[in-house]
Design a protein around this motif. Structure first.
Motif, PDB file in Angstrom:
ATOM      1  N   GLU A  66     107.579  -4.414   3.907  1.00 33.18           N
ATOM      2  CA  GLU A  66     106.947  -5.729   3.816  1.00 33.18           C
ATOM      3  C   GLU A  66     106.775  -6.238   5.238  1.00 33.18           C
ATOM      4  OE1 GLU A  66     108.729  -8.475   0.948  1.00 33.18           O
ATOM      5  OE2 GLU A  66     109.768  -6.754   0.081  1.00 33.18           O
ATOM      6  N   GLY A  67     105.586  -6.079   5.773  1.00 33.49           N
ATOM      7  CA  GLY A  67     105.338  -6.519   7.138  1.00 33.49           C
ATOM      8  C   GLY A  67     106.227  -5.777   8.113  1.00 33.49           C
ATOM      9  N   ASN A  68     107.024  -6.549   8.867  1.00 28.93           N
ATOM     10  CA  ASN A  68     107.897  -5.954   9.876  1.00 28.93           C
ATOM     11  C   ASN A  68     109.279  -5.608   9.345  1.00 28.93           C
ATOM     12  OD1 ASN A  68     105.948  -6.144  11.929  1.00 28.93           O
ATOM     13  ND2 ASN A  68     106.408  -8.315  12.202  1.00 28.93           N
ATOM     14  N   VAL A  69     109.528  -5.910   8.060  1.00 36.11           N
ATOM     15  CA  VAL A  69     110.819  -5.571   7.479  1.00 36.11           C
ATOM     16  C   VAL A  69     110.907  -4.053   7.331  1.00 36.11           C
ATOM     17  CG1 VAL A  69     112.337  -5.876   5.477  1.00 36.11           C
ATOM     18  CG2 VAL A  69     110.863  -7.758   6.237  1.00 36.11           C
ATOM     19  N   ALA A  70     112.041  -3.490   7.742  1.00 30.88           N
ATOM     20  CA  ALA A  70     112.164  -2.025   7.812  1.00 30.88           C
ATOM     21  C   ALA A  70     111.970  -1.366   6.452  1.00 30.88           C
ATOM     22  CB  ALA A  70     113.517  -1.650   8.400  1.00 30.88           C
ATOM     23  N   THR A  71     112.635  -1.883   5.426  1.00 31.68           N
ATOM     24  CA  THR A  71     112.507  -1.285   4.100  1.00 31.68           C
ATOM     25  C   THR A  71     112.382  -2.379   3.051  1.00 31.68           C
ATOM     26  OG1 THR A  71     114.892  -1.213   3.780  1.00 31.68           O
ATOM     27  CG2 THR A  71     113.861   0.759   4.695  1.00 31.68           C
ATOM     28  N   SER A  72     111.893  -1.989   1.889  1.00 35.06           N
ATOM     29  CA  SER A  72     111.701  -2.936   0.798  1.00 35.06           C
ATOM     30  C   SER A  72     112.025  -2.233  -0.513  1.00 35.06           C
ATOM     31  CB  SER A  72     110.259  -3.431   0.791  1.00 35.06           C
ATOM     32  OG  SER A  72     109.942  -4.053  -0.439  1.00 35.06           O
ATOM     33  N   SER A  73     112.427  -3.002  -1.504  1.00 38.66           N
ATOM     34  CA  SER A  73     112.707  -2.417  -2.817  1.00 38.66           C
ATOM     35  C   SER A  73     111.456  -2.405  -3.693  1.00 38.66           C
ATOM     36  CB  SER A  73     113.821  -3.204  -3.516  1.00 38.66           C
ATOM     37  OG  SER A  73     113.406  -4.551  -3.685  1.00 38.66           O
ATOM     38  N   SER A  74     110.334  -2.918  -3.169  1.00 37.02           N
ATOM     39  CA  SER A  74     109.121  -2.991  -3.996  1.00 37.02           C
ATOM     40  C   SER A  74     108.629  -1.586  -4.327  1.00 37.02           C
ATOM     41  CB  SER A  74     108.030  -3.803  -3.293  1.00 37.02           C
ATOM     42  OG  SER A  74     107.506  -3.099  -2.204  1.00 37.02           O
ATOM     43  N   LEU A  75     108.250  -1.384  -5.582  1.00 35.98           N
ATOM     44  CA  LEU A  75     107.843  -0.070  -6.051  1.00 35.98           C
ATOM     45  C   LEU A  75     106.494   0.323  -5.462  1.00 35.98           C
ATOM     46  CD1 LEU A  75     108.803  -0.343  -9.825  1.00 35.98           C
ATOM     47  CD2 LEU A  75     110.074   0.815  -8.006  1.00 35.98           C
ATOM     48  N   ILE A  76     106.384   1.575  -5.055  1.00 35.24           N
ATOM     49  CA  ILE A  76     105.113   2.122  -4.583  1.00 35.24           C
ATOM     50  C   ILE A  76     104.333   2.615  -5.802  1.00 35.24           C
ATOM     51  CG2 ILE A  76     104.023   3.932  -3.192  1.00 35.24           C
ATOM     52  CD1 ILE A  76     106.445   3.741  -1.303  1.00 35.24           C
ATOM     53  N   MET A  77     103.061   2.265  -5.865  1.00 30.85           N
ATOM     54  CA  MET A  77     102.212   2.621  -7.009  1.00 30.85           C
ATOM     55  C   MET A  77     101.400   3.890  -6.760  1.00 30.85           C
ATOM     56  SD  MET A  77     103.127   0.216  -8.961  1.00 30.85           S
ATOM     57  CE  MET A  77     102.044   0.451 -10.355  1.00 30.85           C
ATOM     58  N   GLN A  78     101.054   4.140  -5.484  1.00 32.56           N
ATOM     59  CA  GLN A  78     100.224   5.308  -5.181  1.00 32.56           C
ATOM     60  C   GLN A  78     100.298   5.620  -3.696  1.00 32.56           C
ATOM     61  OE1 GLN A  78      96.075   4.892  -6.274  1.00 32.56           O
ATOM     62  NE2 GLN A  78      95.639   7.061  -6.079  1.00 32.56           N
ATOM     63  N   ALA A  79     100.141   6.888  -3.366  1.00 27.10           N
ATOM     64  CA  ALA A  79      99.989   7.327  -1.974  1.00 27.10           C
ATOM     65  C   ALA A  79      98.841   8.321  -1.938  1.00 27.10           C
ATOM     66  CB  ALA A  79     101.271   7.971  -1.459  1.00 27.10           C
ATOM     67  N   ALA A  80      97.923   8.134  -1.009  1.00 21.10           N
ATOM     68  CA  ALA A  80      96.766   9.045  -0.939  1.00 21.10           C
ATOM     69  C   ALA A  80      96.231   9.101   0.475  1.00 21.10           C
ATOM     70  CB  ALA A  80      95.663   8.592  -1.903  1.00 21.10           C
ATOM     71  N   TRP A  81      95.774  10.298   0.870  1.00 25.05           N
ATOM     72  CA  TRP A  81      95.108  10.427   2.163  1.00 25.05           C
ATOM     73  C   TRP A  81      93.653  10.004   2.039  1.00 25.05           C
ATOM     74  CZ3 TRP A  81      99.057  14.116   1.479  1.00 25.05           C
ATOM     75  CH2 TRP A  81     100.014  14.129   2.501  1.00 25.05           C
ATOM     76  N   CYS A  82      93.200   9.301   3.048  1.00 21.42           N
ATOM     77  CA  CYS A  82      91.792   8.908   3.151  1.00 21.42           C
ATOM     78  C   CYS A  82      91.187   9.653   4.333  1.00 21.42           C
ATOM     79  CB  CYS A  82      91.673   7.395   3.352  1.00 21.42           C
ATOM     80  SG  CYS A  82      92.061   6.456   1.869  1.00 21.42           S
ATOM     81  N   VAL A  83      90.212  10.503   4.042  1.00 23.44           N
ATOM     82  CA  VAL A  83      89.592  11.329   5.078  1.00 23.44           C
ATOM     83  C   VAL A  83      88.266  10.695   5.476  1.00 23.44           C
ATOM     84  CG1 VAL A  83      88.665  13.604   5.616  1.00 23.44           C
ATOM     85  CG2 VAL A  83      90.712  13.397   4.189  1.00 23.44           C
ATOM     86  N   LEU A  84      88.221  10.164   6.705  1.00 23.23           N
ATOM     87  CA  LEU A  84      87.010   9.598   7.286  1.00 23.23           C
ATOM     88  C   LEU A  84      86.496  10.556   8.361  1.00 23.23           C
ATOM     89  CD1 LEU A  84      88.319   5.938   7.612  1.00 23.23           C
ATOM     90  CD2 LEU A  84      86.572   6.710   6.013  1.00 23.23           C
ATOM     91  N   PRO A  85      85.239  10.465   8.763  1.00 22.83           N
ATOM     92  CA  PRO A  85      84.721  11.410   9.766  1.00 22.83           C
ATOM     93  C   PRO A  85      85.517  11.421  11.075  1.00 22.83           C
ATOM     94  CG  PRO A  85      82.919  10.213   8.748  1.00 22.83           C
ATOM     95  CD  PRO A  85      84.173   9.582   8.247  1.00 22.83           C
ATOM     96  N   SER A  86      86.045  10.258  11.465  1.00 23.85           N
ATOM     97  CA  SER A  86      86.705  10.164  12.770  1.00 23.85           C
ATOM     98  C   SER A  86      88.227  10.262  12.703  1.00 23.85           C
ATOM     99  CB  SER A  86      86.324   8.855  13.453  1.00 23.85           C
ATOM    100  OG  SER A  86      86.685   7.761  12.615  1.00 23.85           O
TER     101      SER A  86
END
Length: 348
Positions: A66-86
């Motif tokens: 959460e912002g600058n807080v090191a860790t949070s208990s909030s659940l992660i819903m998704q993780a995905a790579w985004c491939v842009l040209p650059s």
């Protein structure tokens, strides 16, 4: 049916997969002969770097923040790579906000906090649905139904929220950009929600809504966009193929007995020239089955057909993620609820 794929050695992960849609992301780093995998567990993302010879694995865990807080208990819903040209970015969405990292997970370059209501409401707040669009946009869905459009520079952390798209009334489930690389396709983004509604967009400095395809109150859990065709997987186990701009239904297939959790396309399996363009589609569901299909597009008639090619039953497992590991559909990987490994299959 021909045995197209055989099981390879599994990849161990630090903690098991949560029961989330599309809970596997894969990024192939050809110059370094590596493949990255991510799997979400509660408030942690398990990241594995695997060498192509199968001899070297390195692990990293990313926490929700959460912002600058090191860790949070909030659940992660998704993780995905985004491939842009650059550049390539790893995007995490949670109950609190959106985190964007360099592709190896080493540096967080951007944080966007979600608006939380002043008074507690019955509706959960979270972000879910991630897609890279054209040269410089990353789009992320929100539980309110909004789609956030971020403008991403070619380097650095000066990422800005450039637009908010307000067409959905239900929580966004998944999003996808045109995966064929065909610049002639008018629509280049599709968003799906819990009611099954599909919105087709044309990207630009201002995104334009091209079409809304109704969902008949059945959640669309996973969606892809290929050569102007929307491929949508539903809670009913059905896969539907729509022409993106007109909404014409090309095909409806009773693909699975239970809720579909993941669809993926191998973008480089097509034939070139005058032959019909053929693409490999992967589908996976709660019914423990992974299926490989061939999609064929005949340009003259603009017709799309879907043919079943291969089955794999991953016994006693509720599948929650499935992805091709390469662009030509030679290998795919699968994750399952409460399973601390990534199961891989390669062509026999």
């Amino acid at each position: 049916m021909a045995k197209m794929y055989h099981k390879e050695k599994s990849i161990q992960i630090k903690s098991s997969a949560s029961a989330l849609y599309n809970n596997l992301s894969v990024l192939r780093i050809a110059p370094r002969c590596l493949t990255y995998f991510t799997v979400v567990h509660a408030n942690v993302v398990n990241m594995v770097s695997a060498s192509w010879d199968g001899l070297n694995y390195s692990h990293r865990q990313l926490q929700s923040k959460e912002g600058n807080v090191a860790t949070s208990s909030s659940l992660i819903m998704q993780a995905a790579w985004c491939v842009l040209p650059s550049r390539d970015l790893l995007v995490l969405t949670s109950q609190k906000g959106i985190q964007m990292y360099e592709s190896d997970g080493s540096i967080m370059v951007y944080w966007h906090a979600l608006e939380t209501p002043e008074t507690p409401t019955a509706k959960a707040v979270f972000a879910r649905g991630i897609a890279a669009v054209r040269e410089k946009f990353i789009c992320v869905g929100v539980s309110s139904g909004s789609v956030l459009v971020f403008d991403v520079p070619s380097k650095g952390s000066n990422i800005t929220l450039s637009e908010v798209l307000e067409e959905h009334k239900e929580a966004i489930t998944d999003m996808a950009s045109e995966c064929s690389g065909n610049m002639e396709c008018i629509g280049d983004l599709v968003s799906a929600d819990d009611s099954g509604l599909l919105c087709v967009w044309k990207s630009g400095e201002d995104f334009q809504l091209l079409n809304k395809i109704p969902g008949f109150d059945t959640s669309c859990s996973s969606v892809k966009l290929w050569k102007g065709t929307v491929i949508a997987g539903y809670g009913t186990g059905q896969i539907r193929l729509y022409e993106a701009v007109t909404g014409i239904l090309h095909a409806e297939v009773n693909a699975h007995a239970r809720w579909i959790y993941s669809l993926d396309i191998a973008p480089f399996t097509g034939l070139v020239g005058t032959e019909p363009c053929i693409q490999s589609l992967l589908s996976a569901a709660e019914d423990s089955w992974v299926r490989v299909w061939h999609l064929s597009l005949t340009p003259e008639t603009n017709s799309v057909e879907m043919e079943h090619m291969y089955n794999e039953c991953v016994t006693d497992m509720q599948i929650c993620g499935a992805k091709f590991c390469d662009g030509d559909g030679y290998a795919f990987a699968v994750t399952g609820y409460d399973l601390s490994e990534i199961i891989r299959y390669t062509q026999a």
